[in-house]
Design a protein around this motif. Structure first.
Motif, short mmCIF file in Angstrom:
data_model
loop_
_atom_site.label_atom_id
_atom_site.label_comp_id
_atom_site.label_asym_id
_atom_site.label_seq_id
_atom_site.Cartn_x
_atom_site.Cartn_y
_atom_site.Cartn_z
N TRP A 1 -23.40 68.23 -11.55
CA TRP A 1 -22.90 67.23 -12.48
C TRP A 1 -23.35 67.57 -13.89
O TRP A 1 -24.27 68.36 -14.10
CB TRP A 1 -23.36 65.83 -12.11
N VAL A 2 -22.67 66.99 -14.86
CA VAL A 2 -23.02 67.15 -16.27
C VAL A 2 -22.69 65.82 -16.95
O VAL A 2 -21.76 65.12 -16.55
CB VAL A 2 -22.27 68.33 -16.91
N SER A 3 -23.47 65.45 -17.96
CA SER A 3 -23.19 64.21 -18.68
C SER A 3 -23.39 64.42 -20.18
O SER A 3 -24.09 65.34 -20.60
CB SER A 3 -24.08 63.07 -18.19
N ILE A 4 -22.77 63.54 -20.95
CA ILE A 4 -22.87 63.55 -22.40
C ILE A 4 -22.77 62.11 -22.87
O ILE A 4 -22.13 61.27 -22.21
CB ILE A 4 -21.76 64.43 -23.03
N ARG A 5 -23.42 61.79 -23.98
CA ARG A 5 -23.29 60.42 -24.51
C ARG A 5 -21.80 60.16 -24.76
O ARG A 5 -21.09 61.02 -25.27
CB ARG A 5 -24.06 60.27 -25.81
N LEU A 6 -21.35 58.99 -24.37
CA LEU A 6 -19.93 58.66 -24.48
C LEU A 6 -19.43 58.82 -25.90
O LEU A 6 -18.34 59.35 -26.12
CB LEU A 6 -19.67 57.24 -23.97
N ARG A 7 -20.22 58.43 -26.88
CA ARG A 7 -19.76 58.53 -28.27
C ARG A 7 -19.60 59.98 -28.72
O ARG A 7 -18.89 60.26 -29.68
CB ARG A 7 -20.70 57.78 -29.20
N ASP A 8 -20.24 60.94 -28.04
CA ASP A 8 -20.12 62.35 -28.38
C ASP A 8 -19.06 63.09 -27.56
O ASP A 8 -18.74 64.24 -27.84
CB ASP A 8 -21.47 63.06 -28.18
N ALA A 9 -18.55 62.45 -26.52
CA ALA A 9 -17.57 63.08 -25.64
C ALA A 9 -16.21 63.17 -26.34
O ALA A 9 -15.80 62.24 -27.03
CB ALA A 9 -17.43 62.28 -24.35
N PRO A 10 -15.50 64.30 -26.18
CA PRO A 10 -14.18 64.42 -26.79
C PRO A 10 -13.17 63.49 -26.12
O PRO A 10 -13.25 63.25 -24.91
CB PRO A 10 -13.81 65.88 -26.57
N GLY A 11 -12.26 62.98 -26.91
CA GLY A 11 -11.18 62.15 -26.38
C GLY A 11 -10.03 63.00 -25.87
O GLY A 11 -10.03 64.24 -26.04
N LEU A 12 -9.06 62.41 -25.24
CA LEU A 12 -7.93 63.17 -24.70
C LEU A 12 -7.19 63.94 -25.78
O LEU A 12 -6.77 65.08 -25.56
CB LEU A 12 -6.96 62.23 -23.98
N ASP A 13 -7.01 63.37 -26.95
CA ASP A 13 -6.30 64.07 -28.03
C ASP A 13 -7.05 65.32 -28.47
O ASP A 13 -6.43 66.31 -28.89
CB ASP A 13 -6.07 63.15 -29.22
N ASP A 14 -8.37 65.33 -28.36
CA ASP A 14 -9.17 66.51 -28.72
C ASP A 14 -8.95 67.67 -27.75
O ASP A 14 -9.18 68.82 -28.12
CB ASP A 14 -10.66 66.16 -28.76
N TRP A 15 -8.55 67.38 -26.53
CA TRP A 15 -8.36 68.43 -25.53
C TRP A 15 -6.97 69.08 -25.63
O TRP A 15 -6.72 70.09 -25.00
CB TRP A 15 -8.53 67.86 -24.12
#
Length: 54
Positions: free
Chosen positions: A39-53
């Protein structure tokens, strides 16, 4: 990000994503639930949104 991936040793996997709000900090978690400690995790506020992908 690799678009053509192969599972380790030819084994199938079961990957999921979720938002974990239980630790005091909201985190976005991606995990292979068919394996231990995968597993891997990141703070939600730092996670890329769908548009970023895109």
């Amino acid at each position: 990000m690799a678009s053509d991936v192969t599972t380790m040793g030819g084994q199938s996997s079961d990957v999921m994503a979720s938002v974990d709000e239980g630790t005091g900090t909201t985190e976005f978690v991606i995990a292979d639930v068919s394996r231990d400690d995968a597993w891997v995790s990141i703070r939600l506020r730092d996670a890329p949104g769908l548009d970023d992908w895109r």
